[in-house]
Design an enzyme around this catalytic site. Sequence first.
Site, PDB file in Angstrom:
ATOM      1  N   TYR A  47       0.640  -1.202   0.182  1.00 39.68           N
ATOM      2  CA  TYR A  47       0.141   0.085   0.222  1.00 39.68           C
ATOM      3  C   TYR A  47       0.978   1.264  -0.040  1.00 39.68           C
ATOM      4  CZ  TYR A  47      -4.092  -2.966   0.900  1.00 39.68           C
ATOM      5  OH  TYR A  47      -4.794  -3.713   0.945  1.00 39.68           O
ATOM      6  N   PHE A  48       0.508   2.179  -0.758  1.00 41.70           N
ATOM      7  CA  PHE A  48       1.220   3.385  -1.071  1.00 41.70           C
ATOM      8  C   PHE A  48       0.411   4.680  -0.685  1.00 41.70           C
ATOM      9  CE2 PHE A  48       3.457   0.450  -3.760  1.00 41.70           C
ATOM     10  CZ  PHE A  48       4.887   0.709  -3.763  1.00 41.70           C
TER      11      PHE A  48
END
Length: 183
Positions: A47-48
């Site tokens: 997840y960014f």
Amino acid sequence: MSQEHFKGKFEVELKYRLASKSAFLAILNSTIEHEVMLQDNLESDSYFDQQDTLLTQGKSVCIREMEPSGIKLWIVKGPQADRCEATNITDAKSARSMLRTMGYEVVLEMKKIRSIYFIGKFHITVDHLEGLGDFAEFAIMTDDEARLEDYRKELVALAAKFALTAADIEQQSYRQLQTKNNR
């Protein structure tokens, strides 16, 4: 395998916490006609987010790799609860690099064991997340925003065939659950 199951910009999804994964699979395998897309794949999700301007306004950016199937996806969810788009990618390493170049950084790494089944127009994912337990997600992807509530009702009816009720629904995303678990 039908890629049609994963086309659309909206996803109606109901996530249920499973008291017994084996009981769930026994029902699936004995009484419900289905097709297996994949079984027991290891999914690795990155997840960014951005350091200065968080995407937490209901948005999520994820790069997913699945083994042994070799599937790689770029997934964007939000800002509306049912909004979800995913696209196949060939090079997850380059996609991660591109996101870092744009100022994003990995804020959460998550792994799960996932199996995916097709039942008519719907798909069910059965997931195990270490430390969180077993879950079944009943879902459909669509471009028809007007059908979202009808699909939600059909998914509730399908889940009832597995003896799942509203009391079994997990409202939080895996990301939320994992973040809470990591604290």
